[in-house]
Design a protein around this motif. Sequence first.
Motif, PDB file in Angstrom:
ATOM      1  N   LEU A 257      -7.808   2.195 -10.279  1.00  0.00           N
ATOM      2  CA  LEU A 257      -9.052   2.057  -9.516  1.00  0.00           C
ATOM      3  C   LEU A 257      -8.780   1.377  -8.180  1.00  0.00           C
ATOM      4  O   LEU A 257      -9.600   0.598  -7.684  1.00  0.00           O
ATOM      5  N   ASN A 258      -7.652   1.695  -7.585  1.00  0.00           N
ATOM      6  CA  ASN A 258      -7.273   1.102  -6.291  1.00  0.00           C
ATOM      7  C   ASN A 258      -7.237  -0.425  -6.351  1.00  0.00           C
ATOM      8  O   ASN A 258      -7.646  -1.113  -5.416  1.00  0.00           O
ATOM      9  N   ASN A 259      -6.772  -0.934  -7.494  1.00  0.00           N
ATOM     10  CA  ASN A 259      -6.616  -2.383  -7.688  1.00  0.00           C
ATOM     11  C   ASN A 259      -7.953  -3.124  -7.636  1.00  0.00           C
ATOM     12  O   ASN A 259      -8.011  -4.281  -7.211  1.00  0.00           O
ATOM     13  N   LEU A 260      -9.008  -2.446  -8.086  1.00  0.00           N
ATOM     14  CA  LEU A 260     -10.335  -3.062  -8.165  1.00  0.00           C
ATOM     15  C   LEU A 260     -10.762  -3.164  -9.630  1.00  0.00           C
ATOM     16  O   LEU A 260     -10.234  -2.453 -10.495  1.00  0.00           O
ATOM     17  N   SER A 261     -11.701  -4.020  -9.901  1.00  0.00           N
ATOM     18  CA  SER A 261     -12.296  -4.067 -11.236  1.00  0.00           C
ATOM     19  C   SER A 261     -13.266  -2.895 -11.369  1.00  0.00           C
ATOM     20  O   SER A 261     -13.688  -2.305 -10.359  1.00  0.00           O
ATOM     21  N   PRO A 262     -13.663  -2.518 -12.590  1.00  0.00           N
ATOM     22  CA  PRO A 262     -14.609  -1.403 -12.745  1.00  0.00           C
ATOM     23  C   PRO A 262     -15.903  -1.583 -11.950  1.00  0.00           C
ATOM     24  O   PRO A 262     -16.366  -0.641 -11.299  1.00  0.00           O
TER      25      PRO A 262
END
Length: 274
Positions: A257-262
């Motif tokens: 997720l592009n180093n993001l949280s959900p």
Amino acid sequence: MFPLADLLKLAGVARSTFYYQVRAQQRPDKHASLKQLVQRVYDQEKGLYGYRRISAVIRSLGHLVNKKVVERLMVELGLRSVVRPKKYRSYRGTTGRTAPNVLDRNFIAQRPNQKWVTDVTEFKVAQQKLYLSPVMDLYNREIVAYEMATRPCLALVDNMLDKAFKRLHNEPKLVIHSDQGWHYQHSQYRYKLAKLGIKQSMSRKGNCLDNAAMESFFGTLKSEFFYLKRFESVEALKAGLDEYIHYYNHHRIKLTLNNLSPVEYRTRAAQIAS
């Protein structure tokens, strides 16, 4: 005291090699600040992150870093992820009679509330059992709703559905996938889905990989949370699960997720779309 030349000869070390090592030890550590940062992120995430996620966090802070360098520094610092590796076994089963395998292992969704997956998992603590029934949105792997109970009754799944349906608005209808558990074959469960025009999908019998996304979440949940702690009561476990699922949704980054949280991924995508 023995002469240095005699000691080097006895050890089989060349004089040039000895002095090179001495000079190397006297030079300042060029990775000192990076080591501190690696240690800080590792401690902040309670040892749950390996070198890939730690590298991603450091990059998000504005530092250019190679993940192989982070991996080497973690070895030097004696840092290892406390998470147990997850294992899967494949079995090709038969399709159930209640509903076909509509999802067919296509775990990619183009928008929120397009594809959901669900299942029930069991925990044992203090000579009691606790059952967790979550539903995950495959768009960003967010747990959109969940329910806990000390018995695997129909209300466990029924209440979870009621919570999840509050997330639905006027989007095109979705597919919800599960295994062939009795909850999902029950007429009340199937009626609720049909009433909202939700298409039901079910795994083949005995094939956990048909619901691999949810199986992966359960593996992560137990490796990062349940196996690492001791619980004195079901109430303590429930509180811990609430805390972990909030952490998983809002703070735990995913490399896919592009180093993001959900939640961060969903929120940013909505901002871009608007």
